[in-house]
Enzyme design. Sequence first.
Site, PDB file in Angstrom:
ATOM      1  N   HIS A 138       0.676  -1.202  -0.016  1.00  0.00           N
ATOM      2  CA  HIS A 138      -0.035   0.053   0.068  1.00  0.00           C
ATOM      3  C   HIS A 138       0.891   1.294  -0.027  1.00  0.00           C
ATOM      4  CE1 HIS A 138      -3.612   2.510   0.668  1.00  0.00           C
ATOM      5  NE2 HIS A 138      -2.774   3.066   1.557  1.00  0.00           N
TER       6      HIS A 138
ATOM      7  N   HIS B 163      -9.773   3.181   0.305  1.00  0.00           N
ATOM      8  CA  HIS B 163      -9.858   2.616   1.678  1.00  0.00           C
ATOM      9  C   HIS B 163     -10.809   1.333   1.748  1.00  0.00           C
ATOM     10  CE1 HIS B 163      -9.130   4.308   6.016  1.00  0.00           C
ATOM     11  NE2 HIS B 163      -8.032   4.333   5.404  1.00  0.00           N
TER      12      HIS B 163
END
Length: 749
Positions: free
Chosen positions: A55, A104
């Site tokens: 990420h 998210h």
Amino acid sequence: MTLDTVKHAKDTPDVEQPWAELGLKRDEYDRIREILGRRPTGAELAMYSVMWSEHCSYKSSKVHLRQFGEKAPASDALLVGIGENAGVVDVGQGYAVTFKVESHNHPSYIEPYQGAATGIGGIVRDILAMGARPVAVMDPLRFGAADHPDTRRVLPGVVAGIGGYGNCLGLPNIGGEVVFDPCYQGNPLVNALCVGVMRHEDIHLAKASGTGNKVILYGARTGGDGIGGVSVLASETFDETGPAKRPAVQVGDPFQEKLLIECTLEVFAEDLVVGIQDLGGAGLSCATSELASAGSGGMRVELDTVPLRDASLSPEEILMSESQERMCAIVEPDKVDRFLAICEKWDVIATVIGEVTDGDRLEIYWHGEQIVDVPPRTVAHEGPVYHRPYARPAWQDALQADDAGALPRPKDGAELREQVLRLVGSPNQASKKWITDQYDRYVLGNTVLAQPEDSGMIRIDEETGLGVAVATDGNGRYAKLDPYTGAQLALAEAYRNVAATGAKPLAVTDCLNFGSPEDPGAMWQFAEACRGLADACQTLGTPVTGGNVSLYNQTGDTAIHPTPVVGVLGVIDDVTRRTPMAFSEEGQLIYLLGETREELGGSAWSQVIHDHLGGLPPAVDLERERLLAQILVSASRDGMIDAAHDLSDGGLIQALTESCLKGGHGARLVVPDDLDPFVFLFSESAGRAIVAVPRSEELRFTDMCGVRGLPAARIGVVDGDTIDVQGQFTIPLAELREAHEAVLPALFG
């Protein structure tokens, strides 16, 4: 328990460390030892583990993302490009606009409300960190099947989280998407976009420069929520029972963030900051290493001075915590007192936690003991770079050969009518008012257009009417059929959506949502989508300014459809000249712009009527998209059209239904002689739009289209309270409205 200091690490080289549990591979751990010339301390291991996560480091995607720079078109508008918290473009009159979309996804599946809320909070801080006042948000969303029990668990929480956080911040939510598909079961996509406005001279960057300058952490206290958070959670595939690692999802406080925004903007106004970074994924590990890496020296941090909500947190946990509503600023010593005074005025906790040094190391101390001594670039910018193997999946040919054009079609007008009602009443094509009515779309008073318009539009300058429009799009079904073309279609649709409202497209942000990079098929999809998007941006002259990659979006061996979500920002000189989508007046002439071909692969019709996915997606003609945009922008500016709506999912009949229902006026249509009524209504050929032209402007408008070579066919007139496709069927608007608007309330209450 002995504190794991740098000295202790040197003296105990053989201590077993939990590198695998923190998501590192053996060779990555060995590389850290090689960089440091010793084993890492526990705190260093924590920092490398979160910063080298998929990420944060983009280790599997970097080699493909480089194309966005290598193929970037020349742009006079681009002020800040890829590599900062967000891209910045010049929109004229001394104004700059910054915008970015991020994901998210994984946190929102585990804890829908907080996952989505903190997604909004995080993207808003990215925009704030550039020096801009956030002015609007958007939310591209993907969920599993609309009638699946888990969708009923996830969707209401996600929507409430987005609305709750954004509404409390006082930011209008002006657009986005909601798509349902079984492939997102167990792996919803919650992407969030924010737009901010500033003057050119107000741009700020994330760098720690100036020996002796102070490092100030301000905002909320650091807690145990989100330890490892999105940095670890978004770097791993979910198994059938959920994620193997469940770091605590961050907990948001929008009222704290509102204070942080106003405090930060006042600090900017008084020129008190040398560099600034928000604390999002990887928390303090990210902020300190990135600031030091981008600066001119090193940094020393006293970690025990960090204000805590939980006094039991270890140094490693403090460094990994992704607690929300925090920022890190670099401030000259003689400006510290004023900085702290402004923070106190806004009731924002602020603490000097360190200073910029003349060295080249990031050094962190805990009660006087050194626990971190690392070259900051190796943490922030020199992580692993993987050339993952990728290969076209063996099933791709069979999927493309399964042509949607061979599916059974309606035999007569009655069947056409029935399928139109099924299409406009399907979850994906139905009205999203149940969702968007939970968002404040008009707070701040500068919203010009919002859902369900083709793009959201915000006024920037009250005197001149200068504004910007933003749209996001992405069709995972198209990308599954052909990821190269699918990514280009996502860009083309967002580009067209912006132009349909009268704004000139300028720049792009993207959120690339894909399966596991360890799967060669998923990696091929990613590589092809990047190549397609980079090539299309080059042709359209719209540079990618930044964005986000979200990988490991799969449950077990089942990946989501490849879903490149593309956001396009455009500028309009005077928002009073914008073009809405609603048919607003009887007698307006309806023109179809562009060419309609038999293109049904990945179409809404094939999904709704036949539950089918196969064939090829619509062809892309980027020069045609550019021409169509020029026509739409010119016609809007010169008052030639009263309404415009792009054609995409659901084809002509879907766009027509939306324009009729929005304006409360019906339409009479004549099917062109050269088109089959079914293809006319349901084809999803790209590069098309419908416009409503006042009779007084018909000659001027058709002359412009003719001179520029854009096909423009008069297909009907705004009239009555039905949609009447002559010779085929008639449907009252009341019946269409019931089919279109009853779906989501029935599903979600």
